[in-house]
Enzyme design. Structure first.
Site: not given
Lengths: 428, 512
Positions: B145-146
């Site tokens: 994530t990210e």
């Protein structure tokens, strides 16, 4: 006996307790055969006029060129100084009002001194100018109407009261529902303070809504104690509705704070007390209902204490949502730092919710069936809340007698005391 | 030949509806279906569909020379299935070309890597299963994530069998090093790391339409010049960005689509770069060194850290309260509890609570349903409080099963009772009831029954019955009856019973 009464608002168009109190008082006075001419800056036409004759200041034509008014005008002119004093509105409304006023400023300055002016009747940036205008209308009305005594509610109407006294020579009673210190703490606005002080000095009699307020008036405004009398507020029974039992979906006890989230209301003490209780007992939920300039700070505090799963925020509530909030509550808490009277706990008691109130509230002077603590005494506050949550004998007693107690706080009785005040000025 | 590695992140959260304190314990629908659908359809129209088509055309044109990679969160995939099946089929078309790699990530686009290894691993497995099911390829490259990464997270990912992982080429981590090489995890060197070239990536993703930028407008010639400026020994330029860059962050009228359409041809013509997927680079390149990242990094904001999600007390509180539930949830089989568990972990919820964007502008505000981080916190905590109640009250699924079986039981009992009642009612009509019957009914009965039977049956009958029957007889019947009385002085009890029964049967026939 006929009274010329100046108020800033009248139900149903109210922003705080002031309008509600005026309504209750005038109804009580009507029963005592006291006639009231009630002047508001702006009348909407749907007010209950059974007890009063409502005069809409916006309808009164006033000629600024009239020489009679020049002398008074020179005195009140300083009030033109614009200032963002907004005593009762929520911060959200505040910014709306300010935004709106920015757009309207140009047209406004020319309008407010025209012959006829539509009052906003709100608490906006034009407030000081409206107060000044309202005072001029006051003196005009005082010349036209036939009455015995002038009665002005809170500082917004004091200049009007004073002007009416000057133009008519009739005695003036001013009514202190809240002082500038109650609204802002020690960082008070000097213009407002001065208007309150001058109003009370010019008055023949000052009525305060509690001894707490009476002390403030005497100590902080230097008003002669002999002319200050306390008449505790009451609660307008017809405005209270019985709330239906509603289905509760939470098995935990619910402890509620409901009001503006501002310095005056002491929200941070409520949070600290909640934290203390939650460390010992997780079966309680706390709710902070309302909005105000301290809301974000309070949210941050709750998060930092790690109690956000048991401490909830509802934002600003009105109407049915307020009723629902009460119906869901097991304990109501009002930890106000400074509360001239404090109507909300009475509303809670009326529907069988036991209350904890701060000793720094006017209502604490008259209530028996309420737990009273100093606002700064977080331990005491926590103790009181915990007790009402867990000792059924205590909460049952409060429920049983609290409702009765509230139902005996009648405006009829307050009106008799106010009439006694009037009688002192009536020719024997 | 050197490589350009395009990687696009595709994600949309399930945004929460305004959920009030009053809803806690009462309502369990948390999501803003209307807005989620609206946003998904809009982004599909403006970005996913046209950009997928553009990529498909490029692949058709250049064959195996043009390649890209995607990670699509489970949240986005579910919303494609729910709201925009067209988008899903266009991604499937891309998958079929063989030029597109799909990466693994956490199903819920969550921050679980920061909190719980077990949950993290389970979400990654869930996501890869979904990718395999939809696109027919099993991911071998991982992207968190990210782009959140640390040595520890990398080691976990290596343990799971991934060969390559993507992360940010953060300046504070790289120092003087260039992002344009293959690196390796500091704990487990088997995990190769591709680092984002943030300058060249952000030239497209953030600065493309920024008219105040000295290089605006960005043309393919200019971009190719910059590529050619890269030291000849550097091996790969990793261009990682949000897929919503195309058409959403940069609108169509900025020329972003035209730029992307023209870029490959220009690169082929004027540079020694080719396109490669992360997996291919994993095969082809060897790490030049390991890279040490003791504290997690991400691709967000100037700081490239986690402060956008977990930077303030509000975020920490919500995050901790959520993951405190993990022990209670991990064995739950209730599909609704499991679904909400995933949706509530979505990193966007915490992003909305960031107070950074008082200074750090537009990107944070994108698709943000809240007017302030405080609103976001209150709303999330209200939802979470309800969810906690559901989890703590035992799985509602078990409750439901119980309730269902209770209901079935009750229904069974009720049916039996009803059946018995009906039976009883039939049985209940007996001889003695005649006294309660209307004269009309008695007359009707008399018509149907042999008068002799009646006469016998009335022997020993209650007085009221006799008195009811006799006046209703016709004259002839009365006569017969009277005659019979003399004959029937002594009748056997069994006979009486028999005829009584006969009359009763008739009664049931007629009136039962």
């Amino acid at each position: 006996m006929r009274i010329l009464m100046f108020g800033w608002e009248f139900p149903p168009h109210i922003t705080g307790g002031l309008g509600t109190a005026c309504y209750g008082l005038t109804k009580g006075l009507a029963k005592q055969d006291v006639e009231v001419i009630f002047v508001v800056p702006k009348a909407y036409g749907d007010e209950d006029q059974q007890a009063v004759r409502l005069v809409n200041a916006s309808d009164v034509v006033f000629d600024i060129e009239n020489k009679e008014h020049h002398e008074y005008w020179s005195k009140v002119k300083y009030m033109e100084i614009g200032s963002n004093i907004i005593p009762y509105v929520s911060p959200e409304d505040f910014s709306k009002v300010v935004e709106k006023d920015k757009k309207e400023t140009e047209t406004f300055t020319s309008n407010v001194f025209s012959k006829q002016y539509e009052f906003a009747g709100a608490y906006g940036t034009n407030l000081m100018e409206e107060v000044a205008r309202y005072a001029l209308i006051g003196s005009t009305i005082a010349l036209k109407e036939d009455f015995d005594i002038i009665h002005a509610h809170d500082w917004l109407t004091y200049p009007a009261g004073v002007a009416a006294k000057e133009s008519s020579g009739k005695p003036l009673v001013v009514h202190m529902h809240a002082t500038e210190f109650d609204r802002t703490g020690e960082n008070y606005n000097e213009i407002v303070y001065a208007m309150e002080k001058e109003g009370m000095e010019a008055a023949d009699q000052v009525i305060t809504v509690s001894n707490l307020t009476r002390n403030t008036v005497v100590n902080k405004y230097g008003i002669d104690p002999k002319k200050v009398v306390t008449v505790h507020n009451a609660i307008e029974q017809s405005l209270l509705k019985d709330i239906e039992e509603i289905k509760r979906n939470l098995k935990e006890k619910v402890v509620t704070f409901l009001g503006r989230i501002t310095f005056q209301k002491g929200p941070e003490y409520f949070i600290e007390a909640a934290y203390k209780i939650l460390q010992r007992d997780r079966n309680v939920r706390f709710v902070m209902a309302g909005s105000g300039d301290m809301l974000n700070k309070m949210i941050e505090r709750v998060a930092a204490l790690g109690i956000a799963d048991r401490f909830h925020f509802t934002g600003f509530l009105k109407g049915a949502a307020v009723d629902k909030m009460f119906a869901l509550s097991d304990v109501f808490v009002m930890p106000s730092v400074s509360e001239p009277f404090g109507l909300v706990p009475l509303e809670a008691m009326r529907i069988n919710v036991p209350v904890v109130i701060s000793k720094q509230s006017g209502v604490a002077e008259i209530l028996q069936h309420a737990l009273k603590v100093d606002f700064w005494d977080v331990e005491g506050l926590a103790d009181a809340i915990y007790g009402l949550c867990h000792y059924d004998a205590l909460s049952d007693t409060f429920k049983k007698y609290g409702k009765e107690e509230v139902e005996n706080l009648k405006w009829d009785d307050a009106a008799i005391k106010v009439k006694d005040v009037y009688n002192d000025f009536m020719p024997a | 030949m050197r490589s350009i590695c395009f990687y696009f992140q595709v994600h949309q959260p399930y945004r929460l509806r305004p959920y009030r304190f009053f809803d806690i314990g009462e309502k369990h629908d948390y999501y803003d279906d209307y807005n989620n659908q609206f946003i998904m359809q809009r982004v599909a129209e403006k970005c996913y569909l046209p950009m997928n088509q553009l990529l498909l055309d490029l692949i058709k044109e250049y064959g195996s020379a043009f390649k890209v990679s995607f990670s699509i969160s489970g949240m986005a995939l579910e919303q494609f299935q729910e709201y925009t099946p067209k988008v899903l089929s266009s991604f499937k078309k891309l998958a079929k070309t063989g030029n597109v790699e799909f990466l693994a990530e956490t199903y819920a686009h969550s921050l679980s890597a920061m909190k719980d290894k077990e949950e993290f691993v389970s979400q990654v497995e869930m996501h890869t299963a979904k990718i395999e099911e939809l696109f027919g390829q099993k991911p071998t490259t991982f992207r968190n994530t990210e782009l959140i990464y640390s040595d520890e997270i990398g080691a976990t990912v290596a343990d799971m069998g991934y060969k390559v992982m993507l992360t940010e080429g953060a300046k504070h981590v790289l120092g003087w090093k260039s992002p344009n090489f293959m690196y390796a995890n500091a704990i487990n060197p088997n995990l190769k790391l591709l680092l984002k070239n943030y300058r060249l990536s952000d030239d497209i993703a953030f600065r493309f339409s920024e008219q105040g930028w000295a290089e605006w407008p960005l043309t393919t010639s200019k971009y190719v010049d910059w590529l050619n400026d890269i030291e000849p020994n550097e091996e790969t330029v990793n261009l990682f960005m949000d897929y919503e860059t195309f058409g959403e962050h940069q609108w169509e009228n900025t020329g972003i689509f035209d730029f992307m359409k023209a870029l490959p041809a220009k690169i082929f013509a004027e540079t020694d770069f080719e396109f490669a997927t992360p997996a291919e680079l994993g095969e082809k390149l060897q790490p030049v060194s390991s890279i040490s990242v003791p504290y997690p990094i991400s691709w967000a904001d100037e700081e490239r850290d986690l402060t956008a999600w977990l930077g303030n007390d509000l975020q920490q509180e919500a995050f901790n309260k959520l993951y405190q539930l993990y022990e209670k949830i991990k064995d739950s089989n209730d599909p609704k509890i499991r679904k909400d568990w995933l949706y509530l972990q979505n990193s966007d919820h915490f992003y909305y609570m960031s107070t950074k964007w008082f200074s750090d502008g537009d990107v944070h505000k994108y698709f943000n349903p809240y007017s302030s981080p405080y609103d976001a916190f209150i709303n999330y905590m209200n939802v979470l409080s309800d969810y906690i109640i559901r989890v703590e009250d035992g799985s509602s699924f078990d409750n439901l099963k119980e309730a269902a079986s209770d209901l079935a039981d009750k229904a069974g009992k009720y049916t039996k009772k009803q059946a018995k009642k009906v039976a009883d009612k039939v049985k209940e009509i007996n001889f003695d009831d005649i006294k309660e019957m209307s004269n009309a009914k008695v007359k009707q009965l008399l018509k149907e029954v042999d008068i002799e039977h009646i006469a016998v049956a009335l022997k020993d009958a209650e007085k009221e019955v006799v008195e009811k029957v006799i006046p209703n007889m016709t004259k002839t019947a009365k006569k017969t009856y009277d005659d019979l009385q003399k004959e029937l002085k002594k009748v056997k009890k069994t006979d009486i019973k028999k005829y009584r029964q006969a009359v009763e049967d008739k009664l049931k026939d007629i009136f039962g």
